[in-house]
Design an enzyme around this catalytic site. Structure first.
Site, PDB file in Angstrom:
ATOM      1  N   ASP A  97      17.307 -25.801 -32.059  1.00 30.46           N
ATOM      2  CA  ASP A  97      18.627 -25.208 -31.819  1.00 30.46           C
ATOM      3  C   ASP A  97      18.776 -24.010 -32.752  1.00 30.46           C
ATOM      4  OD1 ASP A  97      21.579 -24.751 -31.733  1.00 30.46           O
ATOM      5  OD2 ASP A  97      21.507 -26.572 -30.518  1.00 30.46           O
ATOM      6  N   ASP A  98      19.353 -22.916 -32.244  1.00 27.63           N
ATOM      7  CA  ASP A  98      19.481 -21.734 -33.092  1.00 27.63           C
ATOM      8  C   ASP A  98      20.679 -21.815 -34.025  1.00 27.63           C
ATOM      9  OD1 ASP A  98      21.172 -21.553 -30.824  1.00 27.63           O
ATOM     10  OD2 ASP A  98      21.400 -19.400 -31.120  1.00 27.63           O
ATOM     11  N   ASP A 139      17.517 -26.970 -27.199  1.00 25.11           N
ATOM     12  CA  ASP A 139      18.697 -26.202 -26.784  1.00 25.11           C
ATOM     13  C   ASP A 139      18.277 -25.164 -25.737  1.00 25.11           C
ATOM     14  OD1 ASP A 139      21.318 -25.253 -26.741  1.00 25.11           O
ATOM     15  OD2 ASP A 139      20.905 -23.759 -28.298  1.00 25.11           O
ATOM     16  N   MET A 188      20.378 -22.200 -24.807  1.00 21.15           N
ATOM     17  CA  MET A 188      20.805 -20.838 -25.137  1.00 21.15           C
ATOM     18  C   MET A 188      20.298 -20.442 -26.523  1.00 21.15           C
ATOM     19  SD  MET A 188      22.296 -20.274 -22.336  1.00 21.15           S
ATOM     20  CE  MET A 188      23.018 -18.671 -22.661  1.00 21.15           C
ATOM     21  N   ASN A 240     -43.240 -48.085  -7.757  1.00 21.15           N
ATOM     22  CA  ASN A 240     -42.884 -46.813  -8.390  1.00 21.15           C
ATOM     23  C   ASN A 240     -44.084 -45.875  -8.466  1.00 21.15           C
ATOM     24  OD1 ASN A 240     -40.137 -47.288  -8.864  1.00 21.15           O
ATOM     25  ND2 ASN A 240     -40.541 -48.333 -10.800  1.00 21.15           N
ATOM     26  N   ASP A 297     -35.877 -47.420  -6.528  1.00 19.37           N
ATOM     27  CA  ASP A 297     -34.425 -47.619  -6.590  1.00 19.37           C
ATOM     28  C   ASP A 297     -33.890 -48.165  -5.271  1.00 19.37           C
ATOM     29  OD1 ASP A 297     -34.440 -46.698  -9.153  1.00 19.37           O
ATOM     30  OD2 ASP A 297     -33.602 -44.719  -8.706  1.00 19.37           O
ATOM     31  N   GLU A 331     -36.549 -54.569 -13.083  1.00 16.12           N
ATOM     32  CA  GLU A 331     -36.614 -55.316 -11.822  1.00 16.12           C
ATOM     33  C   GLU A 331     -36.284 -56.791 -12.037  1.00 16.12           C
ATOM     34  OE1 GLU A 331     -40.913 -55.278 -13.403  1.00 16.12           O
ATOM     35  OE2 GLU A 331     -39.138 -54.014 -13.489  1.00 16.12           O
TER      36      GLU A 331
END
Length: 455
Positions: free
Chosen positions: A9-10, A53, A55, A339, A348, A374
């Site tokens: 707030d100012d 605020d 303003m 593999n 996979d 596995e």
């Protein structure tokens, strides 16, 4: 609940008055006298909530709020705008700028503190979820927001409105006509049935229902584990601060006074729906991270970490159970050669299909986990060693009879060896696994493509 509050707030006197009131309620207070100072302290002080605020001479509160909400480092901080402006258009401007609430001077202290505590509770929850989202994004298990999808979800949200006044019902229906998922009920009995039968993105509750039924419904929503995350917006009669404060204390998310201004109602509804969408995304990320911690990403079965925890729990449970628990270890035969000959992608594919066949041939109460390359483990509660051996023999047949498809029209015949054992009451998980592993090695040594029961 205490929190750090940034007061902006100012006017020096107003700042000091708010500081004194907040300190008396055991809040930690940080002060800023301009919009620029507010932006700087929002970064340096990391407040839990900002009282802003409107303003101010350098940067007005609306612009400060927009900048705070546009900055990823401050967008999560709740902002309550406090001003002498009292027109509906001013409230809408504040809400559209991203403010979480908009209070008019002079503020009611009780209402202010209730709003602060309510918003801080929400922030605490969101902070935890946000931290998990950041972790999820870094691990690649979470998605960034999709604005187009979220905008569509906003319009198609399911909204339950509880209002017994026909004129007010029609007013709200017209003001929210753009929402396709509106549903209206007239009393708390119908409302409780509706929240039992459906999942809602927002519930709007009138506090003018007879016999304080509006407050009772709010309490019901917040006391239910299934429903407490649903945002609640209440419709309050002008001047009925007592009911409104009780509603806020129960944990409702926001309020609008009757009769609602169209723009303000739409802004507050949209704010709650966006927050719900954000919350759902965070919870989805959290759920994904939990699953990543216990699920093997390749096969979708549980991983070793989950298996070990599960076996430790079963050891305590089985001591009081009249029926034993069986365990089997499964190992694909000559998997390394797959593999080596066809590549890891083919390997996979075999592992995925193998896991699928396991799922199809065990019960819902059984637990399957991948514990190595596995190697797999199946835990069979309420099952003797001999019963488990029959299941293992069936698995050996199922795996060996049908070829595995590895792409490009290629098929492989794959077999499995299985070691079976029965857990003794109170036996440590390591001992059970070692005994099943010994049986597996016998199955391997006796020619593979078979199962053996531990002696």
């Amino acid at each position: 609940m205490t929190a750090k509050v940034l007061v902006v707030d100012d006017v020096h006197v107003i700042r000091k008055v708010l500081e004194a009131k907040l300190l008396a309620e055991f809040f930690e207070v940080v002060l800023a006298g301009s919009g620029q100072e507010a932006l700087e302290k929002a970064h340096s002080e990391s407040p839990d909530i900002i009282l802003l605020d409107v303003m101010m001479p350098d940067i007005d509160g609306f612009e400060v709020c927009r900048r705070l909400k546009a900055d990823p480092l401050t967008s999560h901080i709740p902002v309550v705008m406090i001003t002498g402006l009292d027109q509906p258009s001013d409230r809408v401007t504040g809400l559209e700028a991203g403010a979480d609430d908009f209070l008019t001077k002079p503020t009611n202290d009780v209402a202010l503190f209730a709003r602060v505590r309510n918003l801080v509770r929400l922030k605490t929850m969101f902070d935890e979820l946000r931290m998990r989202e950041v972790t999820g994004l870094s691990l690649g298990i979470a998605n960034h927001a999709d604005p187009a999808r979220e905008a569509a979800a906003l319009l198609n949200a399911s909204i339950l409105v509880v209002e017994d006044d026909p004129a007010m019902t029609e007013l709200i229906r017209s003001q929210l006509a753009y929402q396709t998922g509106l549903c209206f009920v007239t009393g708390d009995v119908e409302a409780k049935q509706a929240v039992r039968d459906n999942l809602w993105d927002l519930v709007i509750v009138s506090l003018t229902l007879p016999g304080q039924n509006g407050l009772r419904l709010c309490a019901h929503l917040r006391s239910s584990e299934r429903l407490r995350q649903v945002p609640v917006l209440v419709l309050s009669k002008v001047g009925d601060d007592r009911s409104l404060l009780r509603a806020l204390d129960l944990g409702v998310n926001d309020y609008v006074t009757k009769p609602p201004d169209r723009a303000e109602l739409q802004a507050r509804v949209n704010t709650q729906l966006r927050r719900k969408s954000f919350q759902d995304r965070l919870r989805e990320t959290m759920q994904m991270s939990v699953e990543m911690a216990v699920i093997d990403p390749l096969t979708g079965l549980y991983n070793r970490r989950y298996l070990e925890s599960h076996l430790a729990g079963r050891a305590n449970h089985d001591g009081a159970s009249p029926r034993p628990t069986a365990l089997m270890i499964l190992d694909l035969d000559h998997f390394k050669s797959i593999n080596d000959r066809f590549g890891h992608a083919a390997g996979d594919t075999v592992l995925k299909q193998f896991a699928h066949r396991i799922r199809l041939n065990i019960r819902g109460v059984d637990l399957a986990a991948r514990v190595g390359g596995e190697e797999f483990v199946i835990v069979l509660p309420e099952t003797s060693g001999m019963e488990a051996q029959m299941i293992a023999q069936r698995l050996v047949r199922v795996i060996g009879q049908e070829a595995f498809v590895i792409g490009d029209g290629r098929e492989l015949q794959v077999t499995v060896s299985i070691g079976v054992t029965e857990a003794r009451p109170g036996e440590a998980a390591e001992e059970v696994l070692q005994r099943a592993d010994a049986a597996l090695y016998r199955a391997k040594g006796d020619g593979r493509n078979r199962s053996e029961v531990a002696s």
